[in-house]
Design an enzyme around this catalytic site. Structure first.
Site, PDB file in Angstrom:
ATOM      1  N   ASP A  77      13.701   6.209   6.300  1.00 27.61           N
ATOM      2  CA  ASP A  77      13.249   4.912   5.800  1.00 27.61           C
ATOM      3  C   ASP A  77      14.295   3.863   6.207  1.00 27.61           C
ATOM      4  O   ASP A  77      15.490   4.138   6.168  1.00 27.61           O
ATOM      5  CB  ASP A  77      13.092   4.948   4.252  1.00 27.61           C
ATOM      6  N   ASN A  95      11.620  -2.332   2.529  1.00 24.96           N
ATOM      7  CA  ASN A  95      10.742  -2.706   1.396  1.00 24.96           C
ATOM      8  C   ASN A  95      10.896  -1.703   0.254  1.00 24.96           C
ATOM      9  O   ASN A  95       9.949  -1.403  -0.473  1.00 24.96           O
ATOM     10  CB  ASN A  95       9.271  -2.748   1.862  1.00 24.96           C
ATOM     11  N   SER A 110      -6.188   3.376   5.563  1.00 26.52           N
ATOM     12  CA  SER A 110      -6.621   2.542   4.439  1.00 26.52           C
ATOM     13  C   SER A 110      -8.115   2.269   4.509  1.00 26.52           C
ATOM     14  O   SER A 110      -8.684   2.147   5.592  1.00 26.52           O
ATOM     15  CB  SER A 110      -5.855   1.215   4.469  1.00 26.52           C
ATOM     16  N   THR A 154      -9.336  -0.300   4.103  1.00 24.36           N
ATOM     17  CA  THR A 154      -9.464  -1.639   4.665  1.00 24.36           C
ATOM     18  C   THR A 154     -10.147  -1.592   6.043  1.00 24.36           C
ATOM     19  O   THR A 154     -10.723  -2.574   6.493  1.00 24.36           O
ATOM     20  CB  THR A 154      -8.060  -2.300   4.736  1.00 24.36           C
ATOM     21  N   TYR A 192      -2.960  -6.715   9.562  1.00 20.63           N
ATOM     22  CA  TYR A 192      -2.560  -5.470   8.886  1.00 20.63           C
ATOM     23  C   TYR A 192      -3.685  -4.437   9.031  1.00 20.63           C
ATOM     24  O   TYR A 192      -3.462  -3.315   9.492  1.00 20.63           O
ATOM     25  CB  TYR A 192      -2.264  -5.721   7.407  1.00 20.63           C
ATOM     26  N   LYS A 210      -4.113  -0.635  11.272  1.00 22.64           N
ATOM     27  CA  LYS A 210      -4.582   0.670  10.773  1.00 22.64           C
ATOM     28  C   LYS A 210      -5.710   1.193  11.661  1.00 22.64           C
ATOM     29  O   LYS A 210      -5.768   2.376  11.988  1.00 22.64           O
ATOM     30  CB  LYS A 210      -5.074   0.540   9.318  1.00 22.64           C
ATOM     31  N   GLY A 233     -10.251 -13.570   2.780  1.00 22.81           N
ATOM     32  CA  GLY A 233     -10.045 -12.239   3.361  1.00 22.81           C
ATOM     33  C   GLY A 233     -10.483 -11.123   2.433  1.00 22.81           C
ATOM     34  O   GLY A 233     -10.615  -9.978   2.857  1.00 22.81           O
TER      35      GLY A 233
HETATM   36  C1  WQD Z   1      -7.531  -6.039  -5.679  1.00 17.63           C
HETATM   37  C2  WQD Z   1      -8.514  -7.014  -6.322  1.00 17.63           C
HETATM   38  C3  WQD Z   1      -8.255  -9.266  -5.542  1.00 17.63           C
HETATM   39  C4  WQD Z   1      -4.369 -10.067  -7.362  1.00 17.63           C
HETATM   40  C5  WQD Z   1      -5.005  -4.449  -0.426  1.00 17.63           C
HETATM   41  C6  WQD Z   1      -5.007  -3.929   0.990  1.00 17.63           C
HETATM   42  C7  WQD Z   1      -5.138  -2.424   0.976  1.00 17.63           C
HETATM   43  C8  WQD Z   1      -4.001  -1.867   0.156  1.00 17.63           C
HETATM   44  C9  WQD Z   1      -4.101  -2.396  -1.267  1.00 17.63           C
HETATM   45  C10 WQD Z   1      -2.000  -1.429   1.424  1.00 17.63           C
HETATM   46  C11 WQD Z   1      -9.078  -8.013  -5.309  1.00 17.63           C
HETATM   47  C12 WQD Z   1      -7.971  -9.160  -7.034  1.00 17.63           C
HETATM   48  C13 WQD Z   1      -5.529  -9.440  -6.939  1.00 17.63           C
HETATM   49  C14 WQD Z   1      -4.451 -11.132  -8.307  1.00 17.63           C
HETATM   50  C15 WQD Z   1      -6.834 -10.869  -8.375  1.00 17.63           C
HETATM   51  N1  WQD Z   1      -2.756  -2.255   0.701  1.00 17.63           N
HETATM   52  N2  WQD Z   1      -6.735  -9.837  -7.451  1.00 17.63           N
HETATM   53  N3  WQD Z   1      -5.683 -11.484  -8.786  1.00 17.63           N
HETATM   54  O1  WQD Z   1      -6.801  -6.599  -1.576  1.00 17.63           O
HETATM   55  O2  WQD Z   1      -8.170  -4.645  -2.523  1.00 17.63           O
HETATM   56  O3  WQD Z   1      -6.241  -4.161  -1.015  1.00 17.63           O
HETATM   57  O4  WQD Z   1      -3.974  -3.829  -1.171  1.00 17.63           O
HETATM   58  O5  WQD Z   1      -2.198  -0.290   1.731  1.00 17.63           O
HETATM   59  O6  WQD Z   1      -5.055  -1.945   2.290  1.00 17.63           O
HETATM   60  O7  WQD Z   1      -6.141  -4.441   1.655  1.00 17.63           O
HETATM   61  O8  WQD Z   1      -5.818  -5.019  -3.304  1.00 17.63           O
HETATM   62  O9  WQD Z   1      -4.592  -5.368  -5.417  1.00 17.63           O
HETATM   63  O10 WQD Z   1      -4.501  -7.194  -3.631  1.00 17.63           O
HETATM   64  O11 WQD Z   1      -6.602  -6.821  -4.912  1.00 17.63           O
HETATM   65  O12 WQD Z   1      -7.941 -11.231  -8.837  1.00 17.63           O
HETATM   66  O13 WQD Z   1      -3.428 -11.749  -8.721  1.00 17.63           O
HETATM   67  O14 WQD Z   1      -7.813  -7.790  -7.290  1.00 17.63           O
HETATM   68  O15 WQD Z   1      -8.976 -10.452  -5.258  1.00 17.63           O
HETATM   69  O16 WQD Z   1     -10.427  -8.277  -5.669  1.00 17.63           O
HETATM   70  P1  WQD Z   1      -6.862  -5.211  -2.093  1.00 17.63           P
HETATM   71  P2  WQD Z   1      -5.286  -6.131  -4.322  1.00 17.63           P
END
Ligand code: WQD
Length: 344
Positions: free
Chosen positions: A32, A36, A125, A127, A150, A154, A298
């Site tokens: 590592d 982060n 992911s 994603t 990002y 992947k 996004g």
């Molecule tokens: C989850 C939901 C937000 C914060 C991403 C990456 C994925 C993985 C996990 C790395 C969404 C909502 C969030 C906030 C909110 N990353 N939210 N208020 O975007 O599904 O996934 O992170 O491996 O690959 O794409 O996760 O936790 O950011 O969001 O309402 O303050 O919570 O809009 O609907 P996400 P998230």
């Protein structure tokens, strides 16, 4: 002995997987660059397992460093590759950092192992699916144009892995498509380390609950879902870690078609943002200060995984529910405040 190289092993998912590897009788070795994560995680892992993992601070983007290390460790039987930059928003601002870091590190690793048999598990992911056309989403679903650099790294990484495995039978490779990892080890000694303002929902919830953040904004309540907020498949990080042990076992016991396969690692259940907030409040009896805001660009509307293939082939399913996800995430936040183990 069963030496397993864990890149990104001091990170959130990596550290939980190192614990599960020790518990399953493997010998994990961590690489590592601590970009982060904190080196203090090694002592935390020792408090849980009784063993301080072997650790090397290497730059996986440095081809010579990687080659020299792998050549000095001929008894590494498997690799779990977590190390990558993973902030969706940052990847939009700094795409080259993401393409360089996430792809050069993977290519250097594959090159270094190309002359010996190795089992390789890759951290992918959900994603890659974008907004699936059908839910729950299966591994056969179309991989859609990524919403961020990002997500694109992947997708490109999965293609590199598939083509490398097909061209070189030394490799047996699985890509694990994670849904949303949350929660922390039941000991509360390891968890998601909050470096900077959290982008993800659950660390923002726990930091708001403990008073580090004034309030949490729900990014949109006008989605086409029951309560209007977006839905995700949240999976406890310990269940996710155990899936990696199951994946290694599967690779040890099977030679897979084309030496490459893909698995969804989720619970198969979807929860909306508002349901997660309610679950947190009900589980911890801590009231959350939240407001409804605009959608986050996004974001997709809703996704949850079909985990039939993982259950049938890996013999793995998630066991921990949303209450344990919330309880353990909160216990970890309280531990960080009261013990400050990394002097953050
Ligand atoms: C989850 C939901 C937000 C914060 C991403 C990456 C994925 C993985 C996990 C790395 C969404 C909502 C969030 C906030 C909110 N990353 N939210 N208020 O975007 O599904 O996934 O992170 O491996 O690959 O794409 O996760 O936790 O950011 O969001 O309402 O303050 O919570 O809009 O609907 P996400 P998230």
């Amino acid at each position: 002995m069963k030496k397993i190289l864990v890149t990104g092993g001091t990170g959130y998912i990596g550290s939980h997987t190192v614990v599960e590897l020790f518990e399953a009788g493997y010998t994990p070795i961590i690489i590592d660059n601590l970009s982060n994560s904190s080196i203090g995680v090694l002592d935390q892992i020792k408090k849980i397992t009784g063993i301080k993992p072997e650790f090397h601070n290497l730059d996986l983007c440095d081809e010579k460093q990687v080659k020299d290390f792998i050549n000095k460790n001929p008894d590494i039987e498997g690799v779990i590759h977590f190390a990558a930059s993973k902030a969706v928003g940052e990847s939009v601002e700094k795409p080259l950092k993401y393409y360089h870091n996430n792809l050069f590190s993977l290519i250097n690793l594959l090159n270094a192992f190309s002359d010996r048999k190795v089992n390789f598990v890759f951290s992918s992911s959900c994603t890659v699916y974008g907004q699936p056309d059908e839910l729950p989403v299966t591994e056969a679903a179309e991989v859609k144009k990524a919403e961020s650099p990002y997500g694109n790294t992947k997708q490109i990484a999965e293609e590199i892995l598939k083509e490398t495995a097909t061209s070189n039978p030394n490799f047996n490779i699985l890509s694990l498509r994670y849904f949303n990892p949350v929660g922390a080890h039941k000991s509360a000694l390891i968890g998601e380390l909050p470096l900077g303002v959290p982008q993800n929902l659950v660390p923002f919830i726990t930091q708001t609950a403990i008073g580090k953040r004034e309030k949490i904004t729900v990014y949109g309540d006008d989605y086409n879902t029951a309560d209007g907020s977006a839905i995700r498949d949240y999976i406890h990080v310990v269940d996710l870690a155990k899936a990696h042990v199951a994946a290694l076992k599967y690779l040890n016991e099977n030679t897979i078609t084309d030496h490459y396969d893909v698995f969804n690692i989720g619970t198969g259940n979807g929860y909306s943002v508002l349901e997660v907030i309610r679950a947190f409040e009900n589980t911890t009896n801590v009231k959350l200060n939240y407001e409804i805001g605009e959608r986050r660009s996004g974001d997709i509307e809703q996704v949850w995984g079909d985990i039939t293939k993982s259950k049938q082939k890996l013999g793995w399913t998630a066991k921990l529910g949303i209450e344990e996800m919330m309880r353990s995430a909160w216990a970890w936040e309280v531990y960080l405040r009261d013990e400050n183990p990394f002097e953050l």
